[in-house]
Design an enzyme around this catalytic site. Structure first.
Site, mmCIF file in Angstrom:
data_model
loop_
_atom_site.group_PDB
_atom_site.id
_atom_site.type_symbol
_atom_site.label_atom_id
_atom_site.label_comp_id
_atom_site.label_asym_id
_atom_site.label_seq_id
_atom_site.Cartn_x
_atom_site.Cartn_y
_atom_site.Cartn_z
ATOM 1 N N ARG A 103 -50.950 5.079 13.216
ATOM 2 C CA ARG A 103 -50.372 3.979 14.001
ATOM 3 C C ARG A 103 -51.223 2.708 13.995
ATOM 4 O O ARG A 103 -51.133 1.881 14.906
ATOM 5 C CB ARG A 103 -50.117 4.415 15.442
ATOM 6 N N LYS A 125 -47.716 -11.063 7.637
ATOM 7 C CA LYS A 125 -46.561 -10.389 7.048
ATOM 8 C C LYS A 125 -47.054 -9.356 6.046
ATOM 9 O O LYS A 125 -47.762 -9.691 5.098
ATOM 10 C CB LYS A 125 -45.661 -11.395 6.325
ATOM 11 N N GLU A 167 -47.239 -22.820 -3.589
ATOM 12 C CA GLU A 167 -47.319 -22.753 -2.119
ATOM 13 C C GLU A 167 -48.134 -23.928 -1.567
ATOM 14 O O GLU A 167 -47.849 -24.424 -0.480
ATOM 15 C CB GLU A 167 -47.918 -21.418 -1.660
ATOM 16 N N LYS A 204 -50.519 -23.435 7.255
ATOM 17 C CA LYS A 204 -49.848 -22.176 7.509
ATOM 18 C C LYS A 204 -50.286 -21.587 8.849
ATOM 19 O O LYS A 204 -49.457 -21.107 9.634
ATOM 20 C CB LYS A 204 -50.098 -21.185 6.364
ATOM 21 N N GLU A 214 -41.655 -15.442 13.664
ATOM 22 C CA GLU A 214 -40.590 -16.127 12.929
ATOM 23 C C GLU A 214 -39.284 -16.205 13.711
ATOM 24 O O GLU A 214 -38.211 -15.919 13.190
ATOM 25 C CB GLU A 214 -40.367 -15.448 11.567
ATOM 26 N N ARG A 218 -41.575 -21.012 12.259
ATOM 27 C CA ARG A 218 -42.186 -20.363 11.094
ATOM 28 C C ARG A 218 -41.250 -20.329 9.890
ATOM 29 O O ARG A 218 -41.677 -20.225 8.748
ATOM 30 C CB ARG A 218 -42.632 -18.943 11.453
ATOM 31 N N ASN A 222 -40.349 -20.830 4.689
ATOM 32 C CA ASN A 222 -39.427 -20.260 3.708
ATOM 33 C C ASN A 222 -38.780 -21.317 2.825
ATOM 34 O O ASN A 222 -37.939 -20.981 1.982
ATOM 35 C CB ASN A 222 -38.348 -19.440 4.418
ATOM 36 N N HIS A 225 -37.720 -20.628 -0.679
ATOM 37 C CA HIS A 225 -37.734 -19.174 -0.849
ATOM 38 C C HIS A 225 -36.352 -18.524 -0.792
ATOM 39 O O HIS A 225 -36.193 -17.404 -1.265
ATOM 40 C CB HIS A 225 -38.655 -18.531 0.190
ATOM 41 N N HIS A 229 -36.612 -16.624 -3.946
ATOM 42 C CA HIS A 229 -36.699 -15.168 -3.888
ATOM 43 C C HIS A 229 -35.581 -14.518 -4.686
ATOM 44 O O HIS A 229 -35.806 -13.524 -5.382
ATOM 45 C CB HIS A 229 -36.615 -14.684 -2.436
ATOM 46 N N HIS A 243 -44.214 -15.367 -8.886
ATOM 47 C CA HIS A 243 -43.651 -15.790 -7.602
ATOM 48 C C HIS A 243 -43.534 -17.316 -7.506
ATOM 49 O O HIS A 243 -42.467 -17.854 -7.218
ATOM 50 C CB HIS A 243 -44.512 -15.250 -6.458
#
Lengths: 341, 341
Positions: A103, A125, A167, A204, A214, A218, A222, A225, A229, A243
């Site tokens: 955990r 993330k 980025e 960031k 998010e 936030r 994206n 993206h 993506h 990427h």
């Protein structure tokens, strides 16, 4: 969230001496084992080296199971530390493995690519790809710290460096027009990397600290993206697109949509396009494949129900989020990118 | 953390109407699909039923992958809901799957066994077993709510009910001497279940809210579990021992250790023992297996380095945590339990 930029030879021993861990593991891939691990090995007390297969195609649950197994075999307890030494794949997956082992145990990120230094390592993330969808399974958990040393970039191939730079560009476009105006007049080779890394991390961090989960702001991260993506996923089992190369395409397409919605001017679209084409060139996307790419945008984590949402620039240095896109918007943008509109 | 006790026919529609989810899935196993799902099916709008294999041996990463796949196929987005309808296995695993799907979507727990109503559903511990270790992979995430309806217990076999009752006993022993004195004089069949469920939830909630991440106080909930978990794990691929049956053994063993350390009196040990033997009988553990059980306690998540820590009673109704045990302590306790000391 703590991010420290400097020499790993100073940052890492300081972190270790300030904490007391019962066991330490270092997660690497083939590349970072060869090029980066020798730079930190001698800085650490006795530790377990966990080497996973290299590449996005191994960012999956099997590799994750491998890491969990190694930690279990090594009798790692809750007071152990995992050090993720590598690019985004290692950071995301090693971080996910650590934050679900018993955990959640402590982990730190030592990003070794430009992309992971300015993006993946900041913001918590974590995750793995699943059934073709990027980062489909994961959690939000902050590392204990992120240690960034730009000398790791020396072993990086040009395409990887250029990929990470997407980025950096994104962070300028969404939050800092002045920095955008500075970089867009320079060649990639002459960029002040240390300054740009610190700038990107600052942008960031500020955004993520305001909205860690998010829920709102936030989402501006994206930008590029939603379409990027989908393009990246589409090419996953075809020619390999890095990427940042896919995100550059996404930024052009989404800037075009922002322009059609009157959110940026024609000259703003022009300067974005000019710079991105000059750095990344053009990727040939078949018109017959547009529909598949559009379908992939429907699986974006930012969507709600069957609607597609994106972050779109409103002027340079500012960005809106939760802007609804239609499939026609995306179709037109892909045509625009491909020069058939 | 919200826990609501009452009629599911009222609680569930209220929750659904107060929220707006794009998609809903109900996770069940064979048993709850047959006995419990019919009681909620008609209360829900269109939803996806996800049935996983029944039993602790399927509380693993493969079942988790199945749930993730079904959610992906169903195009579940971040604004979806997962309803876990079942015992601890369904709640822990369905909760883990939901809180890692797209980095976490909402889920609610509808516990259908006594064990899950008074224990698993409260406190946010989620996870799966891994390589023989219970709950080895998981996260802490709170459900949106927990809906408890004791009429689900009517379909429960006696052994399952008795198993869950071990946690009710534990909650009395660690926090409420008066309630302990009430229940220890009653037969299991005549217990006021609704009152005891509410009491157990209250005790657990209060402890968990004070220490959600188990940095301190929450460890008292592990009373009986250091040795109990090891016993349960040891018997996993042998005769099937239910969780509470193993924890009853653990509570006797750990009470004996508390007694040898002067933390409880001989008469307190006596009344604990008497009641637990009367409810659970004695499980025959071979002396030759003691070493294996002791070795398993070394993998307990509460340990630090190679040291074993447990929560031990200090009088009835109070509990200490982070008490270090030696392997000899555990050996003696197992001998005591087995009547060979």
């Amino acid at each position: 969230m703590s991010v420290q930029i400097g020499s790993i030879a100073q940052l890492l021993p300081t972190f270790i001496s300030e904490n007391s861990y019962s066991r330490i593991a270092v997660v690497v891939d083939k590349n970072t084992k060869r090029h980066c691990y020798p730079k930190i090995k001698y800085l650490l007390p006795k530790h377990l080296l966990i080497a996973v297969n290299e590449g996005e195609e191994f960012k999956n649950i099997s590799s994750c199971v491998e890491i969990w197994s190694k930690l279990t075999e090594g009798e790692f307890d809750r007071h152990s530390l995992v050090i993720n030494l590598g690019g985004g794949v290692i950071g995301d997956m090693g971080g996910f493995a650590a934050s679900t082992y018993k955990r959640g145990i402590d982990f730190i990120q030592i990003p070794t690519t430009l992309l992971s230094q300015v993006d993946a390592s900041v913001g918590g993330k974590l995750g793995i790809d699943f059934e073709g969808f990027k980062n489909h399974i994961g959690v939000f958990t902050l590392p204990k710290t992120v240690l960034i040393d730009s000398t790791f970039l020396k072993s990086l191939p040009f395409r990887e460096l250029r990929s990470g730079f997407a980025e950096v560009i994104k962070h300028c476009l969404i939050r800092d027009a002045a920095m955008w105006n500075k970089i867009r007049k320079m060649e990639l080779a002459e960029m002040p990397m240390d300054e740009l890394i610190a700038h990107s991390v600052e942008v960031k961090k500020a955004v993520v600290e305001e909205d860690p989960k998010e829920k709102g702001l936030r989402k501006i991260l994206n930008f590029g993206h939603t379409i990027g993506h989908a393009v990246e996923t589409f090419f996953l089992d075809k020619k390999r697109l890095l990427h940042g190369e896919a995100i550059a395409i996404g930024m052009i397409c989404e800037s075009y949509i922002a322009y059609t919605k009157g959110m940026i001017s024609e000259s703003e679209l022009g300067e974005i396009e000019e710079f991105l084409y000059s750095v990344y060139g053009t990727v040939n996307i078949q018109e017959a494949d547009f529909a598949s790419i559009i379908a992939l945008t429907a699986q974006d984590k930012k969507n709600k129900g069957s609607k597609i949402y994106a972050a779109l620039l409103k002027g340079i240095g500012d960005c809106a989020y939760d802007v609804q896109l239609t499939k026609v918007d995306i179709m037109k943008a892909l045509k625009y990118y491909s020069g058939i509109l």
